[in-house]
Each structure stands twice: as structure tokens, then as C-alpha cells.
Scaffold this active site. Structure first.
Site, PDB file in Angstrom:
ATOM      1  CG  ASP A 163     -27.275 -28.916 -11.410  1.00  0.00           C
ATOM      2  OD1 ASP A 163     -26.684 -27.985 -10.429  1.00  0.00           O
ATOM      3  OD2 ASP A 163     -26.896 -30.403 -10.945  1.00  0.00           O
ATOM      4  CE  LYS A 185     -27.612 -28.966  -7.424  1.00  0.00           C
ATOM      5  NZ  LYS A 185     -27.258 -30.399  -8.156  1.00  0.00           N
ATOM      6  CB  CYS A 200     -30.159 -31.562  -9.871  1.00  0.00           C
ATOM      7  SG  CYS A 200     -28.869 -32.720  -9.114  1.00  0.00           S
TER       8      CYS A 200
HETATM    9  C1  VGL Z   1     -27.954 -34.205 -12.045  1.00  0.00           C
HETATM   10  C2  VGL Z   1     -26.507 -36.922 -11.460  1.00  0.00           C
HETATM   11  C3  VGL Z   1     -25.709 -36.427 -10.176  1.00  0.00           C
HETATM   12  C4  VGL Z   1     -28.380 -33.205 -12.327  1.00  0.00           C
HETATM   13  C5  VGL Z   1     -26.137 -33.954 -11.187  1.00  0.00           C
HETATM   14  O1  VGL Z   1     -28.101 -32.265 -12.498  1.00  0.00           O
HETATM   15  O2  VGL Z   1     -29.795 -33.541 -12.224  1.00  0.00           O
HETATM   16  N1  VGL Z   1     -27.603 -35.350 -12.019  1.00  0.00           N
HETATM   17  N2  VGL Z   1     -25.718 -35.429 -10.578  1.00  0.00           N
END
Ligand code: VGL
Ligand code: ZN
Length: 209
Positions: free
Chosen positions: A11, A109, A154
Site C-alpha cells: 500500500d 484488495k 495492512c
Molecule cells: C490501511 C486502513 C485502511 C493500510 C488500509 O494500508 O494500512 N489502513 N485501509
């Protein structure tokens, strides 16, 4: 690194970097190090948080709720987030500074409207698989090195699920940054240690590369 290893970059997207919708403090500072790490691995997988606008994890889709509130959903407790990483929006792109051209798979995802997915392996219902375990296994990968954003969500969930699917897993701590919501970072490390996830520094990688 040896052939049976892979780097998972979680991410690394503008929405998780300063100025983004769900900014992780200092999130973009890891980009150069992540690029350097990428050169040490033959197999690199990137992930993207990738939500529809109507996603269940967005506070805006729950009247009366605010970002960082929690609610109960059929699969468990869910933190409500600011609207982030809406599929195909600029904030959901890969970070423009990310430069690992040989990365061979991108896992998106969180694209099912009613289920979140912190983990790159298993959605929050703990049943729906992304297919990442099969991809890695079919390429003979046994050992995963994980970095990116956010360390306490994540990255941590991906590392714990890596163990669940039978991979050796390590987090490269200086190539990750945390949100740290209500003690979430300390809680994550406790769970990671219990799951047998190793805690490494990038220098450990470069000294073996
Ligand atoms: C994430 C909160 C919501 C992350 C993704 O990438 O850690 N955190 N969506
Ligand atoms: Zn998300």
C-alpha cells in the site's frame, strides 16, 4: 536474496502519504529505501488498497459516524476510515516515486463493497482469499520480507496471514511507517511476535544480498 524469497511492498499509495486522505505520518519517507530493497529481490509483489466509493470501511457511508469510530459488522469490529484509495482515483495509484520495474504482481484488495481487507492474503471475513498465497507457492517462494504502509494495519495483517499460510515472514521495520491509532502499533507488535514474524532492519537485508 535467494530465489525462494519475495519482497511484499504494501500500500505505498499517495492516500497513505502526507497530503493524502489517510496520511500515515512520514509515509513517503520510505520510498527511496523501498526502491533500494526492491533491487535485492528477484520476486517483488506490490499491493494497492482499492475500494469502491460505497465501501463499508468509509465513515462517510455510515450516517452519524465519524472517521476513526468503530462499528460491529458481520465479520467483526471495523474501524471507520476517512474515504481513501477509491479505485482509479489519484490517491489510490502506486506512489509516483516507487520504482521497482521488475515487480511481477500487483494485488488489489478491499474491492468488495461489504468487506474490508487489511491483509494481502485474506479479506476481513477471514475466508475470501486474494490468491496471493497460490501465486507465491506456485513460484516456490517460502520466505517473505514485508514493508510499506501502514505497519500497524495492512503490513501487520499481511505478515500474520503470511505465517498462517505457512510462509516465513519478516517485517523490515525501517521500510514501514505506522498510523498508531489508540495503541495499535504496540498491539500489532505483540500479535506479530506471537505469530512468529521476525522484526528486521534493512541493513540485515543488504548485508545478505
Ligand atoms: C490501511 C486502513 C485502511 C493500510 C488500509 O494500508 O494500512 N489502513 N485501509
Ligand atoms: Zn483501506
Amino acid at each position: 536474496m535467494q530465489k525462494h524469497t519475495a519482497l511484499i511492498v504494501v500500500d505505498l499509495q499517495p492516500d497513505f502519504c502526507p497530503g493524502g486522505a489517510l496520511a500515515v505520518p512520514d509515509g513517503d519517507s520510505i520510498v527511496p529505501l523501498v526502491n533500494e530493497l526492491g533491487q535485492s529481490f528477484e520476486t517483488v509483489v506490490l499491493t494497492q488498497d482499492w475500494h469502491p466509493a460505497a465501501h463499508v470501511s468509509f465513515a462517510a457511508n455510515h450516517p452519524g459516524k465519524a472517521p476513526f469510530d468503530s462499528i460491529d459488522l458481520p465479520y467483526g469490529r471495523q474501524v471507520l476510515w476517512p474515504t481513501h484509495c477509491v479505485m482509479d482515483s489519484p490517491g489510490a495509484a502506486l506512489h509516483p516515486g516507487l520504482n521497482i520495474p521488475h515487480a511481477s504482481l500487483i494485488i488489489r484488495k478491499g474491492s468488495h463493497k461489504d468487506v474490508d481487507s487489511y491483509s494481502a492474503f485474506l479479506e476481513a471475513d477471514r475466508a475470501t482469499r486474494t490468491g496471493l498465497d497460490g501465486y507465491l507457492a506456485s513460484r516456490g517462494i517460502t520466505d517473505l520480507y514485508i514493508c510499506g504502509l501502514a505497519l500497524d494495519f495492512c503490513v501487520a495483517w499481511t505478515a500474520e496471514d503470511a505465517r498462517r499460510f505457512g510462509f516465513a515472514a519478516a517485517i523490515i521495520e525501517d521500510a514501514a511507517r505506522a498510523i498508531n491509532l489508540d495503541g495499535s502499533l504496540a498491539a500489532a507488535w505483540t500479535g506479530l511476535e506471537k505469530a512468529g514474524v521476525r522484526r528486521l532492519h534493512s541493513s540485515d537485508i543488504f548485508s545478505h544480498a
